[in-house]
Design a protein around this motif. Sequence first.
Motif, PDB file in Angstrom:
ATOM      1  N   ASN B 298       0.815  -1.205   0.000  1.00  0.00           N
ATOM      2  CA  ASN B 298       0.000   0.000   0.000  1.00  0.00           C
ATOM      3  C   ASN B 298       0.852   1.260   0.000  1.00  0.00           C
ATOM      4  OD1 ASN B 298      -2.837  -0.189  -0.183  1.00  0.00           O
ATOM      5  ND2 ASN B 298      -2.792  -1.442   1.664  1.00  0.00           N
ATOM      6  N   LEU B 299       1.948   1.205   0.727  1.00  0.00           N
ATOM      7  CA  LEU B 299       2.878   2.329   0.726  1.00  0.00           C
ATOM      8  C   LEU B 299       3.446   2.535  -0.676  1.00  0.00           C
ATOM      9  CD1 LEU B 299       4.701   4.440   2.049  1.00  0.00           C
ATOM     10  CD2 LEU B 299       6.250   2.603   2.694  1.00  0.00           C
ATOM     11  N   LEU B 300       3.827   1.416  -1.330  1.00  0.00           N
ATOM     12  CA  LEU B 300       4.364   1.518  -2.683  1.00  0.00           C
ATOM     13  C   LEU B 300       3.322   2.104  -3.640  1.00  0.00           C
ATOM     14  CD1 LEU B 300       6.402  -1.810  -3.043  1.00  0.00           C
ATOM     15  CD2 LEU B 300       7.246   0.512  -2.662  1.00  0.00           C
ATOM     16  N   VAL B 301       2.068   1.679  -3.473  1.00  0.00           N
ATOM     17  CA  VAL B 301       1.008   2.206  -4.337  1.00  0.00           C
ATOM     18  C   VAL B 301       0.870   3.713  -4.133  1.00  0.00           C
ATOM     19  CG1 VAL B 301      -1.491   2.252  -4.688  1.00  0.00           C
ATOM     20  CG2 VAL B 301      -0.297   0.076  -4.588  1.00  0.00           C
ATOM     21  N   ASP B 302       0.937   4.151  -2.870  1.00  0.00           N
ATOM     22  CA  ASP B 302       0.831   5.588  -2.599  1.00  0.00           C
ATOM     23  C   ASP B 302       2.003   6.354  -3.214  1.00  0.00           C
ATOM     24  OD1 ASP B 302      -1.493   5.256  -1.330  1.00  0.00           O
ATOM     25  OD2 ASP B 302      -0.745   5.527   0.709  1.00  0.00           O
ATOM     26  N   LEU B 303       3.188   5.765  -3.128  1.00  0.00           N
ATOM     27  CA  LEU B 303       4.351   6.427  -3.726  1.00  0.00           C
ATOM     28  C   LEU B 303       4.192   6.500  -5.244  1.00  0.00           C
ATOM     29  CD1 LEU B 303       7.333   4.894  -1.680  1.00  0.00           C
ATOM     30  CD2 LEU B 303       6.244   7.119  -1.403  1.00  0.00           C
ATOM     31  N   ALA B 304       3.711   5.395  -5.840  1.00  0.00           N
ATOM     32  CA  ALA B 304       3.497   5.371  -7.288  1.00  0.00           C
ATOM     33  C   ALA B 304       2.461   6.414  -7.681  1.00  0.00           C
ATOM     34  CB  ALA B 304       3.035   3.981  -7.727  1.00  0.00           C
ATOM     35  N   TYR B 305       1.435   6.520  -6.862  1.00  0.00           N
ATOM     36  CA  TYR B 305       0.357   7.477  -7.085  1.00  0.00           C
ATOM     37  C   TYR B 305       0.915   8.898  -7.150  1.00  0.00           C
ATOM     38  CZ  TYR B 305      -4.598   8.516  -6.580  1.00  0.00           C
ATOM     39  OH  TYR B 305      -5.887   8.901  -6.803  1.00  0.00           O
ATOM     40  N   ALA B 306       1.800   9.205  -6.183  1.00  0.00           N
ATOM     41  CA  ALA B 306       2.385  10.542  -6.145  1.00  0.00           C
ATOM     42  C   ALA B 306       3.284  10.784  -7.349  1.00  0.00           C
ATOM     43  CB  ALA B 306       3.180  10.725  -4.859  1.00  0.00           C
ATOM     44  N   ARG B 307       3.920   9.732  -7.832  1.00  0.00           N
ATOM     45  CA  ARG B 307       4.764   9.900  -9.015  1.00  0.00           C
ATOM     46  C   ARG B 307       3.916  10.132 -10.256  1.00  0.00           C
ATOM     47  NH1 ARG B 307      10.140   9.669  -9.084  1.00  0.00           N
ATOM     48  NH2 ARG B 307      10.050  10.194 -11.270  1.00  0.00           N
ATOM     49  N   LEU B 308       2.761   9.461 -10.308  1.00  0.00           N
ATOM     50  CA  LEU B 308       1.908   9.544 -11.500  1.00  0.00           C
ATOM     51  C   LEU B 308       1.130  10.846 -11.539  1.00  0.00           C
ATOM     52  CD1 LEU B 308       0.465   5.921 -11.713  1.00  0.00           C
ATOM     53  CD2 LEU B 308       1.999   7.021 -13.324  1.00  0.00           C
ATOM     54  N   ASP B 309       0.776  11.365 -10.375  1.00  0.00           N
ATOM     55  CA  ASP B 309      -0.054  12.565 -10.342  1.00  0.00           C
ATOM     56  C   ASP B 309       0.652  13.667  -9.561  1.00  0.00           C
ATOM     57  OD1 ASP B 309      -1.909  14.515 -10.192  1.00  0.00           O
ATOM     58  OD2 ASP B 309      -3.559  13.227  -9.548  1.00  0.00           O
ATOM     59  N   PRO B 310       1.175  14.656 -10.277  1.00  0.00           N
ATOM     60  CA  PRO B 310       1.939  15.713  -9.600  1.00  0.00           C
ATOM     61  C   PRO B 310       1.095  16.536  -8.639  1.00  0.00           C
ATOM     62  CG  PRO B 310       1.618  16.230 -11.922  1.00  0.00           C
ATOM     63  CD  PRO B 310       1.144  14.821 -11.721  1.00  0.00           C
ATOM     64  N   ARG B 311      -0.237  16.451  -8.756  1.00  0.00           N
ATOM     65  CA  ARG B 311      -1.083  17.223  -7.844  1.00  0.00           C
ATOM     66  C   ARG B 311      -1.109  16.616  -6.454  1.00  0.00           C
ATOM     67  NH1 ARG B 311      -5.980  16.869 -11.851  1.00  0.00           N
ATOM     68  NH2 ARG B 311      -4.928  14.871 -12.017  1.00  0.00           N
ATOM     69  N   VAL B 312      -0.734  15.330  -6.367  1.00  0.00           N
ATOM     70  CA  VAL B 312      -0.708  14.672  -5.063  1.00  0.00           C
ATOM     71  C   VAL B 312       0.608  15.013  -4.391  1.00  0.00           C
ATOM     72  CG1 VAL B 312      -0.620  12.452  -3.897  1.00  0.00           C
ATOM     73  CG2 VAL B 312      -2.132  12.770  -5.847  1.00  0.00           C
ATOM     74  N   SER B 313       0.517  15.635  -3.221  1.00  0.00           N
ATOM     75  CA  SER B 313       1.767  15.901  -2.519  1.00  0.00           C
ATOM     76  C   SER B 313       1.814  15.015  -1.284  1.00  0.00           C
ATOM     77  CB  SER B 313       1.870  17.371  -2.144  1.00  0.00           C
ATOM     78  OG  SER B 313       0.868  17.688  -1.214  1.00  0.00           O
ATOM     79  N   LEU B 314       2.964  14.441  -1.045  1.00  0.00           N
ATOM     80  CA  LEU B 314       3.126  13.514   0.079  1.00  0.00           C
ATOM     81  C   LEU B 314       3.537  14.289   1.314  1.00  0.00           C
ATOM     82  CD1 LEU B 314       5.034  10.735  -1.847  1.00  0.00           C
ATOM     83  CD2 LEU B 314       2.639  10.767  -1.232  1.00  0.00           C
ATOM     84  N   LYS B 315       2.707  14.274   2.309  1.00  0.00           N
ATOM     85  CA  LYS B 315       3.059  15.026   3.516  1.00  0.00           C
ATOM     86  C   LYS B 315       2.930  14.139   4.729  1.00  0.00           C
ATOM     87  CE  LYS B 315       2.356  19.749   2.099  1.00  0.00           C
ATOM     88  NZ  LYS B 315       1.249  20.433   1.495  1.00  0.00           N
TER      89      LYS B 315
END
Lengths: 333, 315
Positions: B298-315
């Motif tokens: 799930n963590l990897l999916v979230d990281l991939a998500y942030a890479r795919l969508d620049p609007r997602v910022s990881l905080k």
Amino acid sequence: MTRPNTDASDLLLDMRGLTLGVATPDGILPVVQDLSLSLSTGETLGIVGESGCGKSLTSLAIMGLLEGTPVRVLAGEIFFRGRDLLRLSPRERRAIMGNEMSMIFQEPMTSLNPVYRIGDQIIEAIREHRPMSRRAARDRALELLTMVRIPDPAGRIDSFPHQLSGGQRQRVMIAMALAGSPRLLIADEPTTALDVTVQAQILKLIVELQKDTGMGVMLISHDLGVIAETCDRIAVMYRGRVVETAGARELFQDMRHPYTRGLLDSIPEADEDVDRLSAIPGRVPTLDETITGCAFHPRCARAGAGCDSDQPALTAFAPTHFARCHYPLEPDA
Amino acid sequence: MLGYALRRLLTLVPTLLAASLLVFLFVHLIPGDPAAVLLGDSATPEEIASLTRELGLDQPLYTQYLLWLGNVLQGDLGTSIFFRIPVTAVIADGAETSILLALMTMVWIVILGVPIGVVAASYRGTWVDQVTSGGAMLFASVPTFWLGLYLILIFSVTLGWLPSSGYPSIRDTGGLANLRYLLLPSFTLAAPNAALIIRLVRASMLDVQREDHVRTARAKGLAPWKVSVKHVFRNALIAVAAAFGFTFAALVSEAVVTETVFSLPGIGRLVVQSILRRDYPVIQGVILVIVVLYMVINLLVDLAYARLDPRVSLK
């Protein structure tokens, strides 16, 4: 201001009898009827009308973007620099799109791809029509961003769309539209979604770019005020037809169609103490309502005999001034 | 992004503690006595009592939990009651099969799900779309065990192309040719999930196609395939990436059935057998490993998500 369109070599865009229809379960309903308009190099043509009058569909038809909409070209010709666009193959049309002819849209917030950097989106537009190295294209993109006055272009080129304001995004859209050095720029409600202060800046930018590059501009708006400030010539559309067309000054000094008058009266003036806005009575009829005669007659104060049965022809009031009305307004004394 | 990943890994600790407690309690809720199961029908009550003491099962539950937790924190998952060897070794034995099975399944899901979904979206409303969407619906509804048995019937029994069951370890035979043992199981496991991805890819492609920026891309004069791949598909991928997390969760439970149908010596079958044997340490160990794996994925999916969508910022 007004250029007479006598010199044929100047003619950039010439639409003749363009008719668009939308397929519905009840059959094909016309949305634009028998539209003939032309635009010369260096000229700014404004198309004004309420929403649903067919002005945006006309621009999509010129650009070749009707695919994916239920609207089809039923008849007519669209000559662009002497070639009928409607007779070109898809490949030939794409060679023109984004190159000799480009378009900016109403919604700068959603018109840029959210996952790519703005620089890359401009570079894509540049390299699609002019093969060059990425580095050269990037330099060109920086140039374009400077042209549209994005502050700090070198810092902004790697931004994502969501990091920019609406006005900046519209500037990016314009930069992208200029990538191919277009002869014709179609701007469909380019300022409608922006703050009023930003609207003026964007309009000013379009006018200046038009002067610098000598391209023709087709500006589409529901706002006669916007059109009045920027255009050389104006066409007023109502329910799929041009009801009046004239040079900008000519139109405001000597308007003949009651609908044009109504549009003008709908603009509130800041220096007047207006208690209530003057609006055109009634509403724009929906597509499936059949109205015989002049489409405007149910809302028109001057409507008289014949208005509900005979479609008025486009009548010349001056060499460049036409209106479609049985009982045209008299020139102001 | 690295800082985010580290912080996320830290939050795993309390989640894992809670999960371990739940796992421990649920395992001990299974009726039946491991000592009795182990010793068989002929055992005397004295023998059972003595083994129970030996295994520490006579202690109060909270003492057992704290002991187990203390060992787990030192990397010791305990000793299997049935095999009498460390649980880590038991799990390691099944891991090769399960990891290879999972990887091959993901490969099937990607190579089937994504292209077919793209094609279905591109030919929306035509017979191509109807055939692929209908096929996807069919494979999504077919039960795993049924599909597995039919594949065995066709490819192993009738055609004789592929082995029907088992999986010899690469360590023993030393060849990747073993992977053919996993072809049928991985396809069986992939089918319903690939079907889901097909439908998801198709739906998100159609969603993105209606967005304004796609019209902008067309207005640049790009060829339709470029618009589809660079603009539509790239954006559709964002929704699809999230689905891979769910898919993994589904794989874990479906693998139990698949490994049983194909007699694969994997983790899934190990869990089922351990439950039957009341082998508490193994059940607890495997479930703990699955929980960790699930959270990491799930963590990897979230990281991939942030890479795919620049609007997602990881905080």
